[in-house]
Design an enzyme around this catalytic site. Structure first.
Site: not given
Length: 586
Positions: A148, A172, A74
């Site tokens: 996210s 997330s 990420k």
């Protein structure tokens, strides 16, 4: 590409010589560059990939447990050689060292392919809040991927990597797992170091792991969850006990606590999941989820939102217009909270935790929906804050209350406008119960036998060509049938194979060898569920391994091949064109 892109399958493929790390990782990087789901913000260069591959020389899975395994990161987690953006181009910086967890994974042999798309500054559960584009759901591009950690989840679901790193403050690392039919492991706060991670709420943030199987998570977890003394929020993990629960009790939220926002198919799947847990030996116990849900409200309706400003204050003060409007609203509104508000909320949280801990102590874990429903990208754009809030109903409290959790696939909607989209549940328990959750997750996957991720149907099984002791009616055929394999075709190889009977083998086995001369050899093709491939290969004795066999019509299928050295003392039986004919001749 190796399917089902799991650690065991890849390591067996490397061991058999059917593919090399160079071939696999080059293919994976090419697939990442060709992605159409808005997964990636940046990928490594060919030269960078080559450096990682060369670092594997002289090693194997024996000393590097993640040897040659591709993974994604990420883009709020540092990787040397690629900028960290947090999905805000003006915030972008060049890290001087890897995040602690990234470094540990690379040391274990894992190979990073790049940095993935996310909701800006990890603020959101939707995957649409990015200037790099809205990440698309791996099953239906009209729907959100979840966030996210959007790109990280989709990269795993679509088979571009084996596992990925996300982060989780409010869900997330779990919501996008649910929306893409994969697993998301959120350990206890501080188990995985956040050194080298752009914070969202520093006191709550967790680095999370996405994978398609619990077996993969169990291999990755001890590598990732190493204590980092440089992280002030890191905690040493105690020895974990009672990880193998044959029977167990689990909490089920009372009906008053459950809300599915008119998603009847999701509601049906949740209650089906409760029955599946009972079938695994679980005893359901009703629990009042209200204190958990009251704690969840503190995350975005209380002063913890101000911690998001604390994380980015210097940048946000000078460059507020560089942030997306919805991020400006969320972070900007945090300025209204005072230190008095923070202490009052902390006292309230402590009271709620005492009540919640007492409920959790009565069971081994509690099950909830991971997310009550799912929305289209268009729906999110019309009401981004309210709908995002709905998605966090059963995830927002986990880090505030310091629990460990794992998101699990639990089926697909069979009717309604969201037909075909996956649904998932979350199991959560007390701090440091990760090993127990992983054990239960493994049993859960075996119980349901769902497809892995969003790979096409053929990726959930593998076709194997057999020519000897695994043929129907032969002594080792049970190794296939016991694992759910079915016979789909009787055919022959191309006309350039030689067949040998190996010496000193009990039961007797053949060796199929490609040659410039030879015959078409009779074979059977069996379709084996992909989740059983690793177990099946583990039972295959040397000198046989898995490789590519050419059929008489030019197709290539996986099949048994033999090490050339094993032919010493073997009897050539090519002229018989069939192992059955050879056995009959005896």
């Amino acid at each position: 590409m190796i399917y089902p892109m799991t650690i065991d399958a890849i390591h067996h493929a490397y061991a058999s010589g059917s593919i090399t790390p160079q071939q696999l990782l080059s293919d994976c990087l090419a697939a990442a560059k060709a992605d159409t789901h808005q997964v990636w913000i940046s990928t490594v260069t060919e030269a960078q990939l080559q450096n990682y591959i060369e670092a594997l020389e002289g090693h194997s899975p024996l000393d590097k447990p993640l040897f040659g395994i591709p993974f994604a990161i990420k883009d709020n987690i540092d990787l040397v050689g690629l900028n960290t953006t947090a999905a805000c181009p003006d915030f972008s910086y060049t890290p001087e060292q890897n995040a602690f967890v990234v470094e540990k994974l690379i040391e274990a042999g894992a190979i990073p392919l790049g940095k993935t798309n996310l909701d800006q500054f990890a603020t959101g559960l939707v995957g649409t809040r990015s200037p790099y584009g809205a990440c698309q759901n791996s099953f239906n591009p009209e729907y959100i991927s979840g966030g996210s950690s959007a790109g990280s989840a989709v990269s795993v679901a679509t088979g571009q990597v084996v596992f990925s790193l996300g982060t989780d403050t409010a869900g997330s690392g779990r919501v996008p797992a649910s929306f893409n039919n994969i697993l998301g492991l959120k350990g206890s706060v501080g188990c995985i170091s956040c050194s080298g991670v752009v914070p969202a709420c520093k006191s709550l943030d967790c680095v999370t792991i996405f994978a398609k199987t619990a077996a993969d998570l169990a291999l990755i977890w001890p590598v990732a969850a190493q204590f980092d003394s440089s992280d002030p929020f890191a905690r040493e993990q105690p020895e974990q006990l009672a990880t193998h629960l044959q029977t167990f009790t689990f909490g089920v939220p009372d009906s008053a606590s459950l809300e599915f926002f008119s998603d009847d198919a999701a509601q049906d799947l949740f209650y089906d999941s409760i029955e599946q847990l009972k079938a695994m030996g679980g005893q359901a116990v009703n629990v009042d989820l209200k204190p958990f849900l009251d704690a969840a409200k503190l995350l975005y309706e209380g002063p913890w939102v101000a911690e998001r400003l604390a994380a980015t204050e210097a940048f946000f003060t000078e460059h507020q217009q560089s942030c997306l409007p919805v991020i400006q609203t969320i972070i900007g509104n945090s300025k209204g909270y005072s230190a008095v508000d923070a202490y009052k909320a902390l006292y309230q949280l402590k009271s709620l935790k005492r009540i919640a801990d007492a409920s959790l102590a009565q069971v081994d874990f509690i099950v909830t929906p991971t997310a009550s429903t799912i929305y289209t990208i268009e729906q999110l754009e019309q009401d981004p804050i309210t709908l995002n809030s709905h998605l966090g109903t059963y995830t927002n409290f986990m880090n505030l209350l310091d629990y460990a959790a794992i998101a699990l696939p639990s089926g697909f909607r069979q009717n309604g406008p969201k037909q075909g989209l996956p649904f998932g549940i979350t199991l959560f328990g007390q701090t440091f119960c990760e090993d127990a959750l992983l054990t239960l997750a493994s049993r859960w996957q075996k119980q349901l036998g769902l497809p892995l991720g969003a790979l096409p149907a053929q990726a959930t099984s593998i076709d194997l060509a057999v020519c000897g002791a695994h043929l129907s009616g032969m002594p080792l055929n049970h190794q296939l049938t016991e694992k759910g394999a079915v016979l789909i075709e009787q055919t022959t190889t191309a006309s350039h194979y030689q067949l040998y009977a190996l010496a000193s083998e009990q039961p007797q086995r053949p060796a199929l060898v490609r040659s410039t001369q030879g015959e078409s050899i009779e074979i059977e093709i069996w379709r084996l569920p992909a989740e059983h491939l690793a177990d099946f290969l583990a039972g295959i004795k040397a000198p046989l391994g898995l490789g590519q066999v050419e059929l008489n019509d030019g197709r290539l299928v996986n099949g048994f091949i033999c090490e050339p050295a094993a032919l010493k003392g073997a009897t050539e039986i090519t002229h018989l064109k069939s192992w059955r004919a050879y056995m009959a001749s005896l």
